[in-house]
Scaffold this active site. Structure first.
Site, PDB file in Angstrom:
ATOM      1  N   ASP A  42      90.432  57.607 -54.885  1.00 26.17           N
ATOM      2  CA  ASP A  42      91.749  57.623 -55.516  1.00 26.17           C
ATOM      3  C   ASP A  42      92.196  59.084 -55.574  1.00 26.17           C
ATOM      4  OD1 ASP A  42      94.096  56.934 -56.703  1.00 26.17           O
ATOM      5  OD2 ASP A  42      93.223  56.138 -58.550  1.00 26.17           O
ATOM      6  N   ASP A  76      89.640  47.258 -57.210  1.00 27.80           N
ATOM      7  CA  ASP A  76      88.617  48.086 -57.857  1.00 27.80           C
ATOM      8  C   ASP A  76      88.906  48.031 -59.348  1.00 27.80           C
ATOM      9  OD1 ASP A  76      90.962  50.112 -57.813  1.00 27.80           O
ATOM     10  OD2 ASP A  76      89.480  51.042 -59.122  1.00 27.80           O
TER      11      ASP A  76
HETATM   12  N1  GUN Z   1      94.529  53.217 -60.318  1.00 29.18           N
HETATM   13  C1  GUN Z   1      95.078  52.209 -61.026  1.00 29.18           C
HETATM   14  N2  GUN Z   1      96.425  52.276 -60.979  1.00 29.18           N
HETATM   15  C2  GUN Z   1      96.730  53.349 -60.209  1.00 29.18           C
HETATM   16  C3  GUN Z   1      97.965  53.945 -59.809  1.00 29.18           C
HETATM   17  O1  GUN Z   1      99.060  53.495 -60.132  1.00 29.18           O
HETATM   18  N3  GUN Z   1      97.881  55.072 -59.050  1.00 29.18           N
HETATM   19  C4  GUN Z   1      96.676  55.606 -58.663  1.00 29.18           C
HETATM   20  N4  GUN Z   1      96.655  56.696 -57.914  1.00 29.18           N
HETATM   21  N5  GUN Z   1      95.515  55.052 -59.037  1.00 29.18           N
HETATM   22  C5  GUN Z   1      95.544  53.939 -59.797  1.00 29.18           C
END
Ligand code: GUN
Length: 376
Positions: A92, A271
């Protein structure tokens, strides 16, 4: 990266597919265990690989950038080598972690200035440096830098934020394309749909993201406190628009029921910290409902943790024993519960895949949702 859509369920939008990257194949629908800081908390690699057996796990740019830091990850030859995981990894971008730092961060068009939760030092993330950071971490799938809006979110804020996320995406793509991968295998960049709980914004964002031509697409800004029905309504609007021939990833979702409902709406990847975080608090997910193993009612229950025996811990240990470990604050309790919950989540998505292929997903899903919606 390649995505082969094998089959779509005739009675829902559920799909079964296969993603292929330089680190192997990922059968979808998939749940990706969260390994925030280069570890799926409490789980050894041998248990992760042999028992839980996911094709892909997740890491977090924000955390890895702060610790162990990029120099160490680069010297190790990337995250795969550092943690000795030779299958797929997704990172992420930090968009969500930075959002969680409310009060310790400032967002503007250029990027996000934030204060480290570790030592209070100041840092600045931009779409460009987040692409470079994710090149250095070296995950197979990397995420665009976005702003995850809170719930509830004022319409005008959500609209402005969504447009900024789109401009950030353009900057991410440009920089990603101008920065080569570092470790000899390719990486794919997934953009993220935002738009809070507003259908018109979600539609607009999904159209923008679909037009970016990415190898896969994500849906963000959900599971941030909105009712499940609103989450499903947003997923439905978005999956109608995102390309069919690319994988769809719903970020940070969710409960076993949320996962099945969103698979039915055409999502391929998930996830969530829930299976591991809740495990550490003594909550177990099973096919027949959830268990709070700390309850007194398990004190003398010597039946297996879970009769289904998906992972070896399920039949190796009894409920009474696991309750005792939690009551004594023994770390083994948290480890057992984490293996159980992750094993269950991976079993659930594999069963979903089997039923999509067999053509009876919709009826199986309805039965499972009813069955799992209980506290034992
Ligand atoms: N993880 C859960 N929701 C999000 C989101 O909206 N953006 C990002 N980058 N990670 C997430």
């Amino acid at each position: 990266m390649q995505f082969d859509l094998k089959i779509t369920d005739p009675k829902s939008k559920a799909r079964a597919g296969v993603i292929t990257t330089d680190h192997g194949t990922i059968e979808t629908p998939i749940f990706m265990p969260v390994g925030t800081v280069a570890t799926v908390k409490g789980v050894h690699q041998s248990e992760l690989k042999d028992e839980i057996n996911p094709d892909i796990i997740l890491g977090n740019t924000y955390h890895l950038y702060l610790r162990p830091k990029l120099e160490t990850l680069e010297a190790a030859g990337g995250l795969h080598k550092f943690m000795n995981w030779d299958r797929n990894i997704l990172t992420d971008s930090g968009g969500y972690q930075v959002y969680s730092l409310s009060g310790r961060r400032k967002i503007n068009e250029e990027g996000v200035k934030f204060k480290s939760h570790i030592d209070g030092s100041m840092h600045f993330f931009t779409p460009e440096n987040v692409m470079e950071t994710q090149r250095t971490i070296g995950a197979d799938i990397i995420m665009a830098f976005d702003e995850c809006t809170p719930y509830p979110c004022d319409y005008n804020y959500a609209k402005r934020s969504m447009h900024m996320t789109h401009r950030w995406l353009d900057r991410c793509i440009k920089h990603f394309e101008n920065t080569p991968p570092k470790y000899g295998y390719s990486q794919s960049l997934f953009p993220i749909v935002q738009g809070s709980t507003y259908k018109d914004l979600r539609k607009q964002s999904a159209e923008y993201i679909a037009n970016s031509g990415a190898e896969g697409n994500a849906i963000g800004g959900l599971s941030v406190g909105e009712p499940a029905e609103e989450m499903y309504a947003m997923t439905e609007v978005v999956t109608e628009i995102l390309p069919e021939d690319k994988p769809r990833y719903l970020m940070g979702v969710g409960t076993p029921i949320n996962i099945l409902e969103n698979i039915a709406l055409g999502v391929d990847m998930f996830d969530c910290v829930m299976p591991t975080r809740n495990a550490r608090n003594g909550m177990l997910f099973t096919a027949h409902g959830s268990i709070n193993i700390k309850n007194k009612k398990w004190e003398n229950d010597f039946s297996p943790i879970d009769e289904m025996g998906i992972t070896w811990v399920d039949t190796m240990y009894s409920k009474a024993y696991l309750r005792h470990l939690f009551a004594s604050r023994e770390m083994l309790g948290k480890q057992i519960a984490s293996i159980h919950n992750l094993g269950f989540y991976l079993w659930l998505v594999r069963e979903a895949r089997k039923h999509i292929i067999a053509g009876d997903f919709a009826t199986w899903k309805d039965k499972m949702v009813k069955q799992m919606d209980k506290r034992l």
